[in-house]
Design an enzyme around this catalytic site. Structure first.
Site, PDB file in Angstrom:
ATOM      1  N   SER A 125       0.792  -1.300  -0.266  1.00  0.00           N
ATOM      2  CA  SER A 125       0.311  -0.074  -0.289  1.00  0.00           C
ATOM      3  C   SER A 125       0.996   1.383   0.039  1.00  0.00           C
ATOM      4  CB  SER A 125      -0.727  -0.464   1.446  1.00  0.00           C
ATOM      5  OG  SER A 125      -0.675   0.228   2.309  1.00  0.00           O
ATOM      6  N   GLU A 158      10.411   6.562   0.023  1.00  0.00           N
ATOM      7  CA  GLU A 158      11.023   5.784   0.760  1.00  0.00           C
ATOM      8  C   GLU A 158      12.120   5.103   2.041  1.00  0.00           C
ATOM      9  OE1 GLU A 158       7.570   3.129   0.546  1.00  0.00           O
ATOM     10  OE2 GLU A 158       8.512   1.735   2.509  1.00  0.00           O
ATOM     11  N   ASP A 170       8.466  -2.572  -5.537  1.00  0.00           N
ATOM     12  CA  ASP A 170       7.380  -2.487  -4.893  1.00  0.00           C
ATOM     13  C   ASP A 170       6.863  -1.276  -6.672  1.00  0.00           C
ATOM     14  OD1 ASP A 170       7.622  -4.509  -3.229  1.00  0.00           O
ATOM     15  OD2 ASP A 170       7.404  -3.223  -1.923  1.00  0.00           O
TER      16      ASP A 170
END
Ligand code: GLA
Length: 384
Positions: A125, A158, A170
């Site tokens: 997510s 991230e 991802d």
């Protein structure tokens, strides 16, 4: 909420028409903990999307809202925070901050986020919200960025803003996925190939509903263990820069030169890379049962060598055995909870999902969730 509903919601609230961008969550079929070792992965996007509705504003404010969380945030674009705040808006803020640091002329914007990717389930997510945000902000700034570059910026957000040392998998699959296909990614060169998935096979994703707290620290520890292995092996083979460069034979020849724990970690990564390449070959030749066998091997290796599984994941993997239509499965994602991914003959997918739910509940007393998926498309603008 679909794009139209989100846009209506936005217009009602902010009295202006937004653009809407979306990016999907993912499941990894095989190739776990290989991305940060410069290796290979084979993920697919799933049909759960995070959508970001966005409109420009006349001041220098970045306003962030969610349809799911009550808190709303406002930041001054000329003084964006440089590290995480520990709030849900971190992923949006991180992307804004990294884009700005990379020289993007960000303009004031109001963003409304709607996420349908289950949170904390290991289905990325976070990558979905990052990628949708990056698309939204870069479009608003009037510059288009190639999708692989966008994926790298989101990974940087991230790594550097949120503080999680994740690999590129991802964000990359969220950007470049294609309906009906898995994606073979070379995590060093970022070369990729789309691999068609058989239409009569479904991905049944089973959520254990647990996420053990140690996941973050253990993830970084595994990375450090791999780096230690590389350092030792580079002493024997000059051109080894990452575990990607080590063959199974080379590793086995030095089993005594590595501390036993480091050897186990390296063995998983080296063999997992080969499994990815073999799985793609089997998919291409239509030998899906052999892909299933490799997925089972991958799970055992993650459980016994890499030690990132947990009792709930093992129960879920075992619960699949013997069910009609089951081809193979494994834990997916970083580990210590989250989901398993199962290849299941499409005609049996519904009954498989129901039966595994019962079996898992009987053993753990936890009611799991199951999602029957087919590979979906990657990020895009849904409303211009
Ligand atoms: C997490 C990370 C990915 C990858 C997997 C393990 O999902 O975000 O980059 O390292 O774990 O394969």
């Amino acid at each position: 909420m679909n794009a139209l509903e989100l846009a209506e919601h936005f217009t009602a609230e902010f009295r202006t028409r937004p653009q809407v961008f979306s990016a999907p969550g993912r499941v990894n079929l095989i190739g776990e903990h290989t991305d940060y070792n410069d290796g290979f992965v084979l993920p697919a996007a799933i049909g759960f999307y995070t959508r970001v509705a966005v409109a420009g504003r006349t001041d220098d404010t970045l306003a962030i809202r969610s349809t799911r969380f009550p808190e709303s945030y406002e930041f001054d674009l000329t003084a964006l925070p440089q590290t995480r705040l520990g709030k849900w808006c971190d992923y949006v803020l991180g992307v804004a901050s990294i884009l700005q640091r990379a020289g993007w002329p960000l303009v004031g914007a109001t963003l409304l986020v709607d996420g349908e990717v289950p949170i904390g389930a290991g289905l990325s997510s976070s990558a979905a919200i990052e990628v949708a945000t990056a698309l939204a902000l870069s479009n608003l700034a009037g510059k288009k960025l190639a999708l692989p570059e966008l994926a790298k910026l989101c990974q940087k957000a991230e790594n550097e803003f949120v503080g999680a040392r994740v690999g590129i998998m991802d964000q990359f699959i969220s950007c470049l996925a294609k309906e009906g296909h898995a994606l073979l990614l070379d995590c060093r060169s970022l070369d990729f190939e789309l691999v068609p998935m058989p239409e009569d096979v479904k991905l049944v994703i089973c959520n254990t509903m647990v996420k053990h707290e140690l996941s973050g620290g253990e993830y970084n520890r595994r990375r450090a263990e791999c780096e230690e292995g590389v350092q030792i092996l580079a002493g024997f083979y000059a051109d080894v820069r990452a575990l990607r460069d080590v063959s199974g034979d080379q590793l086995r020849a030095h089993s005594e030169d590595l501390p036993p724990l480091i050897y186990k970690r390296c063995l998983h990564v080296v063999e997992e890379d080969s499994r990815v390449i073999d799985a793609v070959r089997y998919f291409r030749s239509g030998d899906v049962p052999s892909v299933g066998r490799l997925m089972r091997e991958s799970h055992r290796s993650l459980r016994d060598l890499y030690e990132v599984s947990c009792p709930e994941l093992d129960v879920m993997v075992e619960a699949a055995e013997g069910l009609p239509g089951y081809i193979g499965g494994r834990m997916t994602g970083g580990g210590f909870g989250g989901c398993t991914v199962n290849l299941v003959e499409a005609v049996h997918a519904q009954t498989f999902a129901q039966a595994i739910l019962e079996r898992y509940r009987m053993k753990t007393r936890i009611l799991p969730e199951t999602y029957i998926c087919s590979p979906a498309d990657g990020a895009r603008m849904e409303m211009g």
